[in-house]
Design an enzyme around this catalytic site. Structure first.
Site, PDB file in Angstrom:
ATOM      1  N   ARG A 213       0.845  -1.204   0.000  1.00  0.00           N
ATOM      2  CA  ARG A 213       0.000   0.000   0.000  1.00  0.00           C
ATOM      3  C   ARG A 213       0.875   1.247   0.000  1.00  0.00           C
ATOM      4  NH1 ARG A 213      -3.409  -3.475   3.171  1.00  0.00           N
ATOM      5  NH2 ARG A 213      -2.378  -3.017   5.145  1.00  0.00           N
ATOM      6  N   PHE A 229     -11.309  -4.380  -6.475  1.00  0.00           N
ATOM      7  CA  PHE A 229     -11.417  -5.304  -5.340  1.00  0.00           C
ATOM      8  C   PHE A 229     -10.913  -4.588  -4.084  1.00  0.00           C
ATOM      9  CE2 PHE A 229     -10.184  -7.700  -9.174  1.00  0.00           C
ATOM     10  CZ  PHE A 229     -11.283  -8.532  -9.345  1.00  0.00           C
ATOM     11  N   ASP A 251     -15.833  -2.410  -5.294  1.00  0.00           N
ATOM     12  CA  ASP A 251     -15.979  -3.693  -4.604  1.00  0.00           C
ATOM     13  C   ASP A 251     -17.440  -4.132  -4.724  1.00  0.00           C
ATOM     14  OD1 ASP A 251     -13.978  -5.232  -2.533  1.00  0.00           O
ATOM     15  OD2 ASP A 251     -16.074  -5.622  -2.032  1.00  0.00           O
ATOM     16  N   ASP A 301      -6.154  -6.152  -6.835  1.00  0.00           N
ATOM     17  CA  ASP A 301      -5.854  -6.954  -5.643  1.00  0.00           C
ATOM     18  C   ASP A 301      -7.029  -7.914  -5.397  1.00  0.00           C
ATOM     19  OD1 ASP A 301      -4.726  -7.935  -3.317  1.00  0.00           O
ATOM     20  OD2 ASP A 301      -5.433  -6.273  -2.074  1.00  0.00           O
ATOM     21  N   CYS A 341      -2.748 -13.467  -4.440  1.00  0.00           N
ATOM     22  CA  CYS A 341      -2.555 -14.001  -3.090  1.00  0.00           C
ATOM     23  C   CYS A 341      -2.791 -15.504  -3.072  1.00  0.00           C
ATOM     24  CB  CYS A 341      -3.475 -13.296  -2.091  1.00  0.00           C
ATOM     25  SG  CYS A 341      -5.239 -13.567  -2.406  1.00  0.00           S
TER      26      CYS A 341
END
Length: 397
Positions: A213, A229, A251, A301, A341
């Site tokens: 970030r 996201f 989102d 992300d 991730c």
């Protein structure tokens, strides 16, 4: 006497290299009748003692090793030592970055397989994801109470992977009280973030993206930023702090977007430069492409696309799709910050997917930075599976 596990011939090599997992196919015999989570000793076919770990009769990973020291008992003192060592290893980071939220224990990488613990202010939030971690819950809680006497302890083991261990999902108070409202944490010397411990993703927040970030902020001055996201808007907060002219946070969750707005307010940022859109990212990116929209910086992300090896091909298609759309939306010289991730996604494959997406979008691109998880999410050298978060900063020409 505890039960013991005898490995098949030649299957001791990974344990001699201190990898903490024993798979079902590596086992020749089980002596005794261990219950789920019970501590067992593991021996090579030759009779050599290899380690002491937790038995899981339901999982393909039948034993997760607690210790490679034959003289070390798995008792109250063991958990106290491991958790104290984990906290001590993070003290410099906590002081340097002014953290009131951090990962205290990163499971296998901190020598406690299946035990993930995040600290948010006065709350310790545990995920006990293996049979051994679940079995040892009382000792883990007592160790935490001794080390952090002022903290409440809350469990967020509402994770599907527990089913593979023969366990039910569980959420509840282990000590003290439940949080009555979101907890405010600080990171990177004063950035404030609201964390919903009871209802948020994972244990409440993505602590692993902290450094990323901050890295994003240096690309956003005077730029139009699309934060996909966005969850509770962490990247959006840093983009605004970095001087972005406009940030569009996207989102599918309205509660997450409401928190994203609160996070911007909490940090005294100019909300006239921020937008919060409840939209499906894949759909919105296509709509933007049709309208000819352009952004200077795009953050991708997404959630984990691959929970198992069987899902990896589908995950590759998902990553290719969103990165292709992002390249089509980037202005000349625009920056893409893209992440995976999914622990099952190899870093070289992720880079290839991004490269293919740029090629198919007709863009030349350059990788400026490679990013990973924050250092309170360490990667044990004997446990490469601990490396899961891959990030690339890419400039599109």
């Amino acid at each position: 006497m505890s039960a013991s596990i005898i490995l098949a011939g030649g299957r001791e090599k990974s344990l001699l290299r201190r990898h903490p997992w024993v798979f079902s196919k590596a086992i020749d015999k089980v002596k005794g009748k261990p219950v789920n989570g019970e501590t067992v000793d593991v021996f090579a076919q030759s009779g050599q003692w290899l380690g002491r770990g937790a038995w899981s009769g339901s999982s393909q990973i039948r034993v997760r090793i607690w210790t490679f020291d034959r003289d070390e008992a798995v008792d109250q003192a063991f958990f106290l030592r491991r958790l104290a060592a984990a906290q001590a290893a993070r003290e410099d980071l906590i002081a340097r970055q002014g953290l009131t939220g951090y990962r205290l224990c990163a499971a296998e990488s901190d020598g406690l397989p299946g035990v993930t613990i995040d600290r948010y202010g006065d709350f310790l939030v545990c995920q006990l994801l293996s049979a051994g971690a679940d079995y040892q819950r009382p000792l883990i809680v007592e160790a935490l109470r001794a080390l952090f006497p002022t903290c409440n302890i809350f469990e967020r083991s509402d994770v599907a992977v527990r089913k593979k261990e023969g366990l039910e999902e569980f959420v509840g108070v282990l000590h003290g009280e439940a949080p009555s409202e979101p907890v405010v944490i600080e990171e990177n010397q004063g950035v404030k973030i609201l964390v919903d411990i009871q209802g948020g993703h994972k244990t409440g927040f993505y602590l692993d993206q902290r450094d990323n970030r901050q890295a994003a902020a240096k690309y956003t001055a005077g730029k139009r930023v699309l934060n996909c996201f966005c969850y509770t808007g962490g990247f959006g907060v840093y983009a605004l702090k970095g001087g972005a002219s406009e940030v569009v946070n996207v989102d599918v969750s309205q509660p997450a977007l409401d928190t994203a707005r609160q996070n911007a307010e909490l940090n005294g940022l100019d909300l006239s430069r921020a937008h919060f859109l409840r939209q499906d990212v894949f759909k919105l990116l296509r709509e933007y492409r049709e309208k000819g929209e352009k952004f200077d910086v795009i953050v991708l992300d997404p959630p984990k696309f691959a929970e198992s090896k069987a899902q990896l091909d589908g995950a590759c298609r998902g990553y290719k799709d969103i990165n292709l759309l992002a390249f089509q939306l980037l202005a000349p010289g625009g920056i893409l910050l893209t992440y995976s991730c999914s622990g099952l996604m190899p870093a070289d494959l992720f880079q290839k997917i991004v490269a293919d997406a740029a090629l198919d979008a007709g863009r030349d691109a350059q990788i400026l930075e490679r990013l990973s998880q924050a250092p309170d999410h360490p990667i044990g050298t004997a446990y490469p599976e601990g490396f899961y978060l891959k990030g690339l900063v890419v400039r599109a020409r």
